[in-house]
Enzyme design. Structure first.
Site, PDB file in Angstrom:
ATOM      1  N   LYS A  71      -8.703 -64.714 -11.725  1.00  0.00           N
ATOM      2  CA  LYS A  71      -9.232 -63.346 -11.664  1.00  0.00           C
ATOM      3  C   LYS A  71     -10.677 -63.372 -12.141  1.00  0.00           C
ATOM      4  O   LYS A  71     -11.009 -64.094 -13.089  1.00  0.00           O
ATOM      5  CB  LYS A  71      -8.365 -62.464 -12.569  1.00  0.00           C
ATOM      6  CG  LYS A  71      -8.633 -60.972 -12.497  1.00  0.00           C
ATOM      7  CD  LYS A  71      -7.606 -60.228 -13.357  1.00  0.00           C
ATOM      8  CE  LYS A  71      -7.793 -58.723 -13.327  1.00  0.00           C
ATOM      9  NZ  LYS A  71      -6.770 -58.012 -14.141  1.00  0.00           N
TER      10      LYS A  71
ATOM     11  N   SER B 263      -4.687 -54.175 -11.814  1.00  0.00           N
ATOM     12  CA  SER B 263      -6.007 -54.591 -11.374  1.00  0.00           C
ATOM     13  C   SER B 263      -6.082 -56.026 -10.845  1.00  0.00           C
ATOM     14  O   SER B 263      -7.071 -56.379 -10.200  1.00  0.00           O
ATOM     15  CB  SER B 263      -6.999 -54.435 -12.524  1.00  0.00           C
ATOM     16  OG  SER B 263      -6.661 -55.294 -13.592  1.00  0.00           O
TER      17      SER B 263
ATOM     18  N   SER C 175      -1.268 -54.818 -15.110  1.00  0.00           N
ATOM     19  CA  SER C 175      -2.203 -55.352 -14.108  1.00  0.00           C
ATOM     20  C   SER C 175      -1.814 -56.700 -13.516  1.00  0.00           C
ATOM     21  O   SER C 175      -2.420 -57.134 -12.543  1.00  0.00           O
ATOM     22  CB  SER C 175      -3.607 -55.458 -14.712  1.00  0.00           C
ATOM     23  OG  SER C 175      -4.224 -54.193 -14.689  1.00  0.00           O
TER      24      SER C 175
END
Lengths: 461, 97
Positions: A70, A145, A169
């Protein structure tokens, strides 16, 4: 694609070829899951792995296995943007501990994945670089996310990707894309070199196609880190197939929960019963207030963490007449609307006169949530709920309504506030073929219990 | 608990080092009040005698040896991300005016 399958391919054709193939897939990404490919360093490291393998040396538990991180996790030879304009050109001078640990076991980072800017969001639509599309439907969100990481794994670019989970997330996008997403125990994985959001709940974890792979990656990245003073040891990640006492959280089946989610969860419960596990309902009455607690505590913490972005030391700078104007212009340009909303809410709930009414009250209700978890765990090995109230929603459906967007986190935030271990496992699909995940929750440090239960559930689904 | 006005939003923006235009402020008033209205449900929860939880690990005062750790970083590497630098220093506008 599992890690074992990739390892077999490494054995067959070598790490360099495997990494080249992963890079080719990352470049062909049609979902906007990948923001940047790391090629030079990845190939150099693949050659090093191949050299070791040729000499018959130990190249590590993840030798030659490509992965994505990420883009709020610092990596060499790439930008780390947090999907923001603020850090659009930021190149980290050091790597996160999690990356160092994976590299030490021979894993190879081949790129960075999309997220909601600064991890603020549940759909990846808040990315400065545009949304990631759902694996199964281009008109639907990836979740977030960590949407880019979930889609990258679900579409087979890499066998695992790192995400971060502050309120769901990792778990929610895993559920939306039919993959496994593990939020380890708070503090079990170092956050050194991870862009901070809410320091009392942020945790790094893996997104994988199998529970076994989640176990392997967690085993590599976990552990106390002198550079992160919040890290703790967890229990060894041993696998067991003992029958479990499972508590189904009653509060997760009320208003706002999609019929397909209820059906899939109930089918999963029946399969677990048929497999010999004991399943009953458990009441966590304060669970329904967890989202309200979360949207006080998290903005309060992130507004402090985002104070460092002033456009001076690094990040986007906009000129102004004086220093204050430079700060204001840089921050106004560098942050997305959702970042600004959360900063403002955070400063409001921490401000003089409101601190007790909002912030302290929320942290007190948090204690009640933890107490209810503890009581439930005194009678159950594991708790079960849907991961999210609905399958992936349509792009743009909730962007005009922040509160509606927040509701997608309603089932994942309690575990974040309590710091306990939780996982989302694919459990089925809707009639239109969208994945639905089921969440399993175990006490702090008992990630082994969550993983063992998830592995048993995985075998039934 | 009270609701947020447009003046409150502008004051908060100043405290947060953010600029908001009048139209942004108007939208924010609505959104922030909706969020604050949502979280007011916590007033219904009886927390008499309950202590707040600020962190969950129970760790306190984690010490390490007070010694230099070599991060192997050059001044150039650290300044590379600074938007404005000169002679090996980060350049900032005058602070005291």
């Amino acid at each position: 694609m599992t890690i074992a399958e990739i390892q077999a391919r490494v054995k067959e054709v070598g790490a360099r070829k495997v990494v080249e193939e992963a890079i080719t897939r990352a470049r062909a990404d049609a979902k906007h899951a990948v923001l940047e490919v790391i090629e030079t360093r990845a190939l150099k490291r693949a050659d090093e792995v191949d050299a070791k393998l040729q000499k018959g040396e130990n190249a590590g538990r993840l030798a030659g296995v490509p992965f994505l991180a990420k883009d709020n996790i610092l990596t060499f030879d790439s930008k780390t943007t947090a999907s923001s304009h603020m850090l659009e050109n930021f190149e980290a001078p050091y790597q996160a501990t999690v990356i160092e640990k994976l590299e030490a076991e021979g894993a190879i980072c081949v790129g960075k994945t999309n997220l909601d800017a600064f991890a603020h969001g549940g759909s990846t639509e808040n990315s400065y670089f545009g949304p990631t599309k759902n694996t199964y439907d281009d008109e639907r969100v990836a979740g977030g996310s960590s949407g880019g990481s979930a889609v990258a794994v679900a579409t087979g670019i890499v066998p695992f990707a790192l995400g971060s989970d502050t309120g769901g997330s990792i778990r929610q996008p895993a559920s939306y894309n039919g993959v496994v997403g593990l939020k380890p125990t708070y503090g079990s994985v170092s956050r050194y070199g991870v862009v901070a959001m809410a320091s009392s709940t942020d945790v790094v974890g893996p997104i994988t196609t199998s529970v076994e792979d989640a176990r392997l990656v967690l085993d590599v990245i976990k552990g106390v880190d002198e550079r992160d003073g919040t890290t703790i040891e967890i229990e060894p990640l041993l696998s067991t197939d003992k029958k479990l006492k499972i508590g189904v959280i009653r509060q997760c089946f009320g208003e706002g929960v999609d019929e397909s989610v209820v059906r899939t969860t109930n089918e999963t419960i029946e399969k677990l019963k048929a497999a010999g596990h004991t399943v009953d309902e458990v009441d966590l009455p304060t669970f329904r207030h967890a989202l309200a607690v979360y949207y006080i505590v998290v903005p309060a913490e992130l507004t402090s963490n985002l104070a460092r972005y002033d456009g001076i030391k690094y990040g986007t700078q906009k000129d102004g007449a004086d220093l204050t104007t430079v700060y204001e212009a840089s921050r106004s340009a560098g942050f997305m609307d959702e970042n600004k909303r959360r900063i403002l809410i955070g400063n409001y709930v921490l401000s003089s006169g409101y601190y007790d009414a909002y912030y302290r009250k929320a942290q007190t209700v948090r204690t009640l949530i933890i107490n209810e978890f503890n009581k439930a765990f005194s009678e159950h090995d594991i708790l079960l709920s849907p991961t999210a109230p609905t399958p992936a929603f349509k792009l743009g459906e909730n962007t005009g309504d922040p509160l509606q967007m927040y509701l997608a986190d309603m089932m994942t935030v309690p575990a974040s506030l309590a710091g306990v271990s939780a996982i989302s496992v694919p459990a089925g699909t809707t009639e239109t073929g969208l994945p639905v995940g089921v969440q399993l929750i175990a006490p702090m440090r008992q990630d082994s219990v969550v993983l063992s239960a998830a592995q048993q559930l995985e075998a039934l689904c | 608990m009270s609701s947020i006005s447009i003046d409150d939003v502008k004051k908060l923006a100043g405290l947060s080092a953010l600029m908001v235009t009048d139209s942004e402020a108007a939208a924010l008033v609505e959104q922030l009040n909706e969020i604050l209205g949502f979280v007011e449900q916590l007033n219904d929860v009886d927390t008499t005698g309950v202590e707040p939880t600020y962190q969950v690990t129970g760790l306190e005062n984690v010490w390490r040896e007070d010694e230099l750790i070599d991060y192997n970083l050059s001044r150039e590497a650290l300044l590379k991300n600074a938007p404005d630098s000169q002679d090996g220093q980060i350049k900032v506008k005058r602070v005291l005016t």
